[in-house]
Enzyme design. Structure first.
Site, mmCIF file in Angstrom:
data_model
loop_
_atom_site.group_PDB
_atom_site.id
_atom_site.type_symbol
_atom_site.label_atom_id
_atom_site.label_comp_id
_atom_site.label_asym_id
_atom_site.label_seq_id
_atom_site.Cartn_x
_atom_site.Cartn_y
_atom_site.Cartn_z
ATOM 1 N N LYS A 151 -11.228 -4.817 -3.058
ATOM 2 C CA LYS A 151 -12.332 -3.859 -3.174
ATOM 3 C C LYS A 151 -11.880 -2.432 -3.443
ATOM 4 C CE LYS A 151 -13.395 -4.317 1.613
ATOM 5 N NZ LYS A 151 -12.221 -3.789 2.315
ATOM 6 N N LYS A 186 0.834 -1.214 0.000
ATOM 7 C CA LYS A 186 0.000 0.000 0.000
ATOM 8 C C LYS A 186 0.865 1.259 0.000
ATOM 9 C CE LYS A 186 -4.058 -2.235 0.963
ATOM 10 N NZ LYS A 186 -5.293 -2.282 0.316
ATOM 11 N N LYS A 246 -4.586 -10.060 -6.572
ATOM 12 C CA LYS A 246 -5.727 -10.363 -5.701
ATOM 13 C C LYS A 246 -6.949 -9.522 -6.078
ATOM 14 C CE LYS A 246 -6.287 -8.548 -1.595
ATOM 15 N NZ LYS A 246 -6.926 -8.252 -0.311
HETATM 16 P P1 ATP Z 1 -8.575 -3.375 0.272
HETATM 17 O O1 ATP Z 1 -8.677 -3.450 -1.214
HETATM 18 O O2 ATP Z 1 -9.093 -2.101 0.839
HETATM 19 O O3 ATP Z 1 -7.223 -3.741 0.810
HETATM 20 P P2 ATP Z 1 -9.730 -5.969 0.506
HETATM 21 O O4 ATP Z 1 -10.707 -6.218 -0.575
HETATM 22 O O5 ATP Z 1 -8.405 -6.611 0.397
HETATM 23 O O6 ATP Z 1 -9.590 -4.428 0.805
HETATM 24 P P3 ATP Z 1 -10.152 -6.363 3.312
HETATM 25 O O7 ATP Z 1 -11.047 -5.455 4.045
HETATM 26 O O8 ATP Z 1 -8.683 -6.143 3.433
HETATM 27 O O9 ATP Z 1 -10.505 -6.418 1.781
HETATM 28 O O10 ATP Z 1 -10.467 -7.840 3.700
HETATM 29 C C1 ATP Z 1 -11.639 -8.308 4.311
HETATM 30 C C2 ATP Z 1 -11.542 -9.801 4.412
HETATM 31 O O11 ATP Z 1 -11.689 -10.363 3.104
HETATM 32 C C3 ATP Z 1 -10.208 -10.304 4.945
HETATM 33 O O12 ATP Z 1 -10.426 -11.461 5.729
HETATM 34 C C4 ATP Z 1 -9.451 -10.648 3.705
HETATM 35 O O13 ATP Z 1 -8.456 -11.611 3.943
HETATM 36 C C5 ATP Z 1 -10.565 -11.183 2.814
HETATM 37 N N1 ATP Z 1 -10.245 -11.002 1.399
HETATM 38 C C6 ATP Z 1 -10.005 -9.833 0.771
HETATM 39 N N2 ATP Z 1 -9.775 -10.022 -0.535
HETATM 40 C C7 ATP Z 1 -9.852 -11.356 -0.739
HETATM 41 C C8 ATP Z 1 -9.696 -12.189 -1.889
HETATM 42 N N3 ATP Z 1 -9.413 -11.678 -3.071
HETATM 43 N N4 ATP Z 1 -9.862 -13.520 -1.747
HETATM 44 C C9 ATP Z 1 -10.161 -14.049 -0.547
HETATM 45 N N5 ATP Z 1 -10.311 -13.323 0.587
HETATM 46 C C10 ATP Z 1 -10.169 -11.995 0.494
#
Ligand code: ATP
Ligand code: LTN
Length: 330
Positions: free
Chosen positions: A199, A112, A196
């Site tokens: 969001k 990040k 990955k």
């Molecule tokens: P950001 O993009 O803001 O980093 P994010 O989509 O990675 O957000 P988080 O809020 O960091 O989402 O994660 C929420 C939960 O969803 C965590 O348990 C994280 O491990 C899981 N998660 C996020 N993205 C994935 C993915 N692509 N596959 C599986 N699990 C995920």
């Protein structure tokens, strides 16, 4: 009885990755003896720039999706991190037991911060794992169900627990453990299956609020690989492998079973089947989401959750203060 805790930060609209890797697993714990704490990490959402209105709306949306996914507020405590001040207080204390070196080695921080102007990397982004450790430790959580990307943070929380207990020669804190599901712990982007699904990254991802017709298009357009066989091979077929993981997770079957279903079929037929299961899931979740929003129960759920969470969080905080010698902690 064990305490189970997890959270999601309201940085954007929830993706299918969030659902498969995290949200869908939460309700599994709520029907037995265990106590489930599920929160919205709204203080963590401030670690990168975010508009107030976006933060507010994302937060409400995630609560609604928690309920839509089957979390039951009479069984689980659902709350906002910012409504339980003990999180911030314990984070301030724990920051003194965490080292700069280990913080700078955190993959999420490196990723990040590399996207930011060097002079504008917030301190909160750097200390993110300390607040996350506080989140976990406050609830004596033994199990922390998260996606693969959060494993390193839970491991840091373990290190802090071990260090703290060792320094004060007593079991002040409970040792947490990450629980990573065997399938679907890392759903990849549909437009770039080496990245990955995330969001905060608008491209190629399926959002839980996507119109099913839009989601279908994204799947039909998803990057696939050379060859024609529907086979799991992460190295050589990352696109097809990712779709296989999505399909098998949503159908609750193994990857091998999914591969068998598509033996001899073309990529196009396979993608259509993936789109069918994803769209059915989105429709189901969106119907429930609408019911939750219309019922107007979100504020009540959060108020109840914060009360329940504060009870245990304040107890833990009192215990810590006493151990470390803060005056007045009885
Ligand atoms: P950001 O993009 O803001 O980093 P994010 O989509 O990675 O957000 P988080 O809020 O960091 O989402 O994660 C929420 C939960 O969803 C965590 O348990 C994280 O491990 C899981 N998660 C996020 N993205 C994935 C993915 N692509 N596959 C599986 N699990 C995920
Ligand atoms: N960092 C997590 C959200 C989070 C969390 C937690 C998850 C904050 N505190 C405690 C589990 C336990 C993420 O999903 N990015």
């Amino acid at each position: 009885m064990e305490n189970i805790l997890s959270g999601v930060k309201p940085t954007g609209q929830l993706t299918l990755g969030n659902y498969i890797g995290a949200l869908r697993n939460f309700p599994k714990y709520q029907n037995g003896e265990d106590h489930v704490f599920v929160f919205i990490a709204d203080l963590h959402a401030l670690t990168l720039p975010i508009e107030p209105e976006t933060l507010y709306n994302n937060t409400r949306d995630i609560v609604a999706f928690y309920l839509a996914c089957g979390l039951d507020p009479t069984k689980a405590s659902i709350f906002l991190q910012s409504q339980v001040p003990a999180h911030s207080e314990l984070a301030t204390i724990l920051g003194n037991y965490a080292y700069m070196g280990e913080m700078s080695r955190m993959t999420q921080f490196k990723e990040k911060s590399s996207k930011l102007n060097e002079k504008k990397i917030g301190l909160g982004l750097f200390t993110y794992p300390v607040l996350m450790a506080a989140d976990i430790i406050l609830y004596d959580a033994k199990k922390v169900p998260v996606g693969e990307d959060q494993k390193q943070h839970v491991e840091l929380a373990r290190d802090l627990v071990i260090r703290f207990n060792h320094q004060y020669k007593q079991d002040v804190f409970v040792l947490p453990e990450p629980v990573i599901s065997t399938s679907g712990a890392r759903i990849m982007s549909l437009s770039d299956p080496t990245k990955k699904m995330s969001k905060s990254d608008a491209n190629g991802d399926i959002f839980l609020k996507d119109d099913p017709a839009v989601a279908r298009k994204k799947i039909m357009r998803a990057v696939t690989d050379l060859g024609s066989e529907v086979k799991y091979d992460k190295e050589n077929k990352p696109g097809i492998s990712n779709l296989l993981v999505i399909y098998s997770s949503l159908k609750e079957i193994s990857i091998e079973e999914a591969e068998k279903e598509f033996e001899g079929l073309r990529y196009g037929d396979f993608k259509k089947a993936v789109a069918d299961v994803v769209c059915a899931k989105l429709e189901e979740l969106q119907t429930k989401y609408k019911e939750v929003i219309e019922s107007g129960i979100i504020d009540k759920v959060l108020e109840k959750g914060a009360k329940e969470a504060s009870l245990i969080a304040n107890e833990t905080l009192k215990r810590v203060k006493k151990v470390i010698g803060l005056y007045g902690a009885k």
